[in-house]
Each structure stands twice: as C-alpha cells, then as structure tokens.
Design a protein around this motif. Structure first.
Motif, short mmCIF file in Angstrom:
data_model
loop_
_atom_site.label_atom_id
_atom_site.label_comp_id
_atom_site.label_asym_id
_atom_site.label_seq_id
_atom_site.Cartn_x
_atom_site.Cartn_y
_atom_site.Cartn_z
N ALA A 221 1.88 23.64 -23.03
CA ALA A 221 1.14 23.14 -21.87
C ALA A 221 1.88 21.99 -21.19
CB ALA A 221 -0.26 22.69 -22.31
N LEU B 164 -0.09 24.79 -14.47
CA LEU B 164 -1.30 25.22 -15.16
C LEU B 164 -2.42 24.18 -15.21
CD1 LEU B 164 0.37 26.96 -18.25
CD2 LEU B 164 -0.35 28.02 -16.09
N TYR C 35 -5.65 18.06 -20.70
CA TYR C 35 -5.19 19.42 -20.42
C TYR C 35 -4.36 19.96 -21.58
CZ TYR C 35 -1.21 22.26 -18.78
OH TYR C 35 -0.19 23.16 -18.68
N VAL D 263 -5.36 23.22 -24.05
CA VAL D 263 -4.56 24.44 -24.21
C VAL D 263 -4.18 24.64 -25.68
CG1 VAL D 263 -2.41 25.60 -23.58
CG2 VAL D 263 -3.71 24.34 -21.85
N MET E 162 3.61 32.47 -23.15
CA MET E 162 2.37 32.04 -23.79
C MET E 162 1.92 33.05 -24.85
SD MET E 162 -1.48 31.54 -22.19
CE MET E 162 -1.26 29.93 -21.43
N TYR F 196 -12.18 25.92 -17.75
CA TYR F 196 -12.06 26.17 -16.31
C TYR F 196 -13.17 25.49 -15.53
CZ TYR F 196 -11.56 28.88 -11.99
OH TYR F 196 -11.40 29.26 -10.68
N ILE G 273 -8.17 23.27 -16.58
CA ILE G 273 -7.11 24.22 -16.29
C ILE G 273 -7.37 24.84 -14.92
CG2 ILE G 273 -6.53 24.78 -18.69
CD1 ILE G 273 -8.37 27.21 -18.49
N CYS H 288 -4.02 29.48 -15.24
CA CYS H 288 -4.11 29.28 -16.68
C CYS H 288 -5.34 29.98 -17.25
CB CYS H 288 -4.16 27.79 -17.00
SG CYS H 288 -4.04 27.41 -18.76
#
Length: 477
Positions: free
Chosen positions: A190, A197, A207, A211, A388, A436, A441, A445
């Motif tokens: 991340a 992202l 963040y 992740v 990822m 979200y 993100i 992402c």
C-alpha cells in the motif's frame, strides 16, 4: 463450527431444516406426485411454459411494462420488489452453477452481484441498469442489505470458538505467520502505491494499516464449507485452519476498530477508545452472564427477539462511537452462550433467511459499486492489481504454510494449510466496503479488493480438491 458462507450452508445444518410436514388432509395411500417417482409429463411442462409466455406478451401489450400511470416503472414499491426478484434470481442461478462445477455457491452469488453492476449489465445494457437501479431503489436496497449484513456478522460472532486452542502445537506459529506476514506485505504494498490507491479521507498510516488488514483476512464461513465438502473438517489440517482463521479474523476486527477510531482528532480517539473499553467490560461482565440466565428462562420465540434486538442495539452503539455497525453486531454474537440446543435452533433459522435472501442483496450493493472500468486500458493499473494478487497469495501461503512447517507439520499438510488460509470470500468484501465507505481507499483499490476476494476464493476451491484429502483423521489436541 463457524457460520457458513451465504448460500453455502453445510449439509449438517441443512439437514436440521424440517421438510414440510404432511397436512391434516393427507390421505394415507393416496397417489404420490411426481416427486414420488412418476415423471411429470413433458407435454404439461411445455403447456405451462407457453401459458406463462403468452401471459407475459398479453401484459406487455396492455401497457403494464410501459411508463404509464400506475404501471410497473412508476410505483416505487413495485420497482423495489422487481429489483429484489432480479437480484435473487441471478445470484442463486449463478450460485447453483458454481456448485455444479465444484465451486462454493457463494462465489456465484458474488459474481451475480458483480454481473448486475457497471462491470457487466451497466456496460452491456445501460438502459436496463438505469431502470432496475434508480437512486430511490438503491437507497432502500442498501438499508435492507445492511440489516442482512448485521445479522450475518452476529451469526459469525455466535460461531466463534476458542475451546480448540489447547494443545495445538503449530497453532501459535501458524496464527502469527498467517496474519503477520500478509499484514506487513499488504502495508508495504500500500505504501509503495499510495498515490494510486489511497482514499480521500485517510491518512497514509490509516490507509496502509487498512490494506494490510484486508490482505491478512481469511473468510471463516466459506472455509468451513470447503472443509466440509472435502471431508477435511475433522482432520488436523481442517481443525488448525478453522481455529487460525477464526482467531486471526478476531484480531483483524479488533485492529480494524483501532484503525477506524484513529480517523478523528486525538480527543475523539481517546473518547472512542474509552467507550470501546467500557462497552467491552459491559459486554463480558454484564451482558454475557445475563444472556446465560435468559437462555434458561425464555421461550425460543422471545429469545430470538431478544438476540436480534441485542445485535441491532450493539450495532447502533458502535455506530454512535464512530465505528462500523457490524463490529457491534459481531461483538454481541461472541457472548451468546455456546452448545445450547435452543441457541442452535435460533441461529439456524436466522441463518437460512439471512444467507438465502438478505446477503445476496448485499452482494448486489457491492457489485453496483464495483467497476472494472476504473482500471481503464492503462497496463500499469492492471499490473498493480496483478501484483496485489501475487503478494496476497504468496504472503498467506508462506506465512501460514511456512510457519506450520517450521512448527513440525508435514510438508503436504503445511501446503494445504497455506492454500486454505488464502480463502477470503465474503469477509474480504465486508472489510473492503467498510474501508471504502470510511474513505480509507479509493474506487480503484476497492475494486481490486473485491476481485481479490473472488479470485482467491475460486483458486482455493480449484486447488484444494487436486491436493486430495489428508490421511490424518484426528484434529490436533
């Protein structure tokens, strides 16, 4: 035993659902219907289909499906019900298809949600997408889906077991390796791609931590179904995988609480931490013994109402504390008494409706927010997603399997364990949606995490049967 993934009710649970009992009008020795062995005549089937088709044409010609006053598209309730019917039909059809090809049905239900979103229906038939999912219908759909999500997380909390932790040698190493390595690799990934992202309302630390947590998740419900299907739920590998997944997800939810709490100013952080601590003390020292007393004194109907109200009230409390409501529902579920027949019957009833009806609506909501189109044609974005996927897979495989191997588990079983822990399923979708909505993100992402959940679940279902069932029949300890 952990709550199964939506649409993936284990056979042992499914067998507890009573079949329709014979009514008082049943005549002994009466001729049985087609289900008793007499095939339904094909001619009658075609006649029925023809009548249905003709009725549809007639209703269409009379204007029922046009835009006139009082017709299908102008009544908000009718449009909402039509949307629900379409979602359930598509989701369960794809779920049945996945089941036929040896995949968990929940994978098809998730794909059904994605198929109705901008990545498929919105791209191929935008007019139908706009009619099916106008803003008013989406608001109603989201509220019903949130209720289903709360009940689902409550059921997950009810099924968390800690009694298997004793005398399991590789457990500690597997838990640490299978959680810590994916978390560290996810956070590093991340940080490397922060500008691409990160969300609008997130600090870099929040963040990156989020992740990392998202990549460390294992979906306990779908893992339980895969183990049952492979008859590995009572083996050493199955027992170890379920225990590690349950404990790892518990730690992940606790860490997610800390990450979400850190979104405010320092004063707000301290207040929220104090509220969470007080709620934890109240829950385990007050609510837990109270529920144990109520279970012995209340009827099943009353107890069901008490448990659902309790889960909803805990969701409200955590929402007021600036945390996600599902954390409260999950916490309340963890203190519900275990190994009590009436509780098992209640959770079975709640699970049936939640998993078959409410959770597909949640998947549809995820699908409507997921658009592969945000990747565009830029190979760099697709390359980041591929990276990822590789990082998430290898970190879990090496972290879980490698740690178990170092702790003394045979090589083949260590490999099986690493592959099982890669199953992310619905839990990943829930975590991705929380991040979200909290602005941790961005859309790209979020889409990557949704696709990651789908692909890792599918890969687990494909690879595990080919590795075969371990010969060790007894769980650890």
């Amino acid at each position: 035993m952990t709550a199964p993934e939506p649409g993936t009710v284990p056979d042992a649970v499914r067998d507890t659902v009573p079949e329709a009992a014979a009514g008082p009008d049943t005549v002994p020795g009466a001729a049985a219907g087609p289900a008793a062995g007499r095939p339904y005549p094909a001619r009658r089937l075609w006649v029925s289909l023809a009548v249905l088709a003709g009725s549809g044409v007639f209703l269409g010609l009379t204007g029922l499906f046009e835009g006139g006053e009082g017709t299908l598209w102008t009544n908000p309730l009718t449009r909402f019900l039509l949307t629900v019917a379409v979602i359930l039909f598509v989701s369960h059809c794809l779920g049945a298809l996945m089941n036929r090809i040896g995949q968990p049905p929940v994978l098809g239900e998730i794909l059904g949600g994605l198929a109705l979103g901008p990545s498929a229906l919105g791209l191929l038939w935008p007019e139908a997408s706009a009619r099916l999912f106008p803003p008013g219908v989406l608001d109603s759909l989201d509220k019903v889906a949130q209720l289903g999500l709360l009940i689902f997380m409550f059921l997950i909390g009810c099924e968390v077991r800690t009694g298997k932790l004793r005398n399991q040698g590789p457990l500690g190493a597997t838990l640490v390796g299978g959680t810590a390595l994916p978390f560290v690799c996810g956070a590093a990934f991340a940080l490397f791609f922060t500008p691409m992202l990160i969300g609008e309302r997130a600090t870099t630390t929040q963040y990156a931590l989020f992740v990392g947590l998202a990549l460390a998740i294992t979906a306990v419900p779908v893992l339980a179904r895969i183990l049952v299907d492979l008859r590995m739920d009572r083996t050493r590998v199955g027992s170890l995988a379920m225990t590690c997944a349950a404990m790892g997800d518990g730690l992940a939810w606790l860490a997610l609480t800390v990450v979400l709490t850190g979104s405010g100013d320092p004063g707000q952080l301290l207040r929220t931490a104090g509220w969470v601590g007080a709620l934890g003390v109240l829950t385990f020292l007050g609510v837990r013994p109270l529920l144990a007393l109520l279970v012995e004194r209340l009827s099943m109907r009353t107890l069901t109402i008490v448990l659902v109200i309790g889960a909803v009230c805990y969701a409200i409390l955590t929402q007021v504390m600036h945390l996600h409501p599902v954390i409260g529902a999950f916490l309340f579920g963890t203190v519900v008494p275990r190994n009590v027949p009436v509780i098992d019957r209640i959770t079975t009833q709640l699970r049936s409706f939640t998993l078959l009806i409410l959770l597909p609506l949640f998947f549809a909501g995820i699908g409507l927010q997921t658009s592969v189109g945000v990747f565009g044609s830029d190979p760099a974005v697709w390359g980041v997603f591929a990276l990822m996927l590789v990082v998430a897979q290898l970190a879990k495989l090496l972290g879980s399997g490698g740690a178990a191997r170092l702790a003394g588990l045979p090589a083949r079983e260590s490999l099986q364990l690493g592959i099982l822990m890669n199953c992310r399923g619905v839990t990943e979708l829930i975590v991705a949606k929380i991040g979200y909505e909290a602005g941790l993100i961005n859309t790209a992402c979020f889409t990557m995490l949704v696709l990651l959940a789908v692909l890792t679940t599918a890969l687990t279902g494909i690879v595990m049967p080919r590795l075969g069932r371990t010969a060790e029949p007894a769980p650890l300890g």
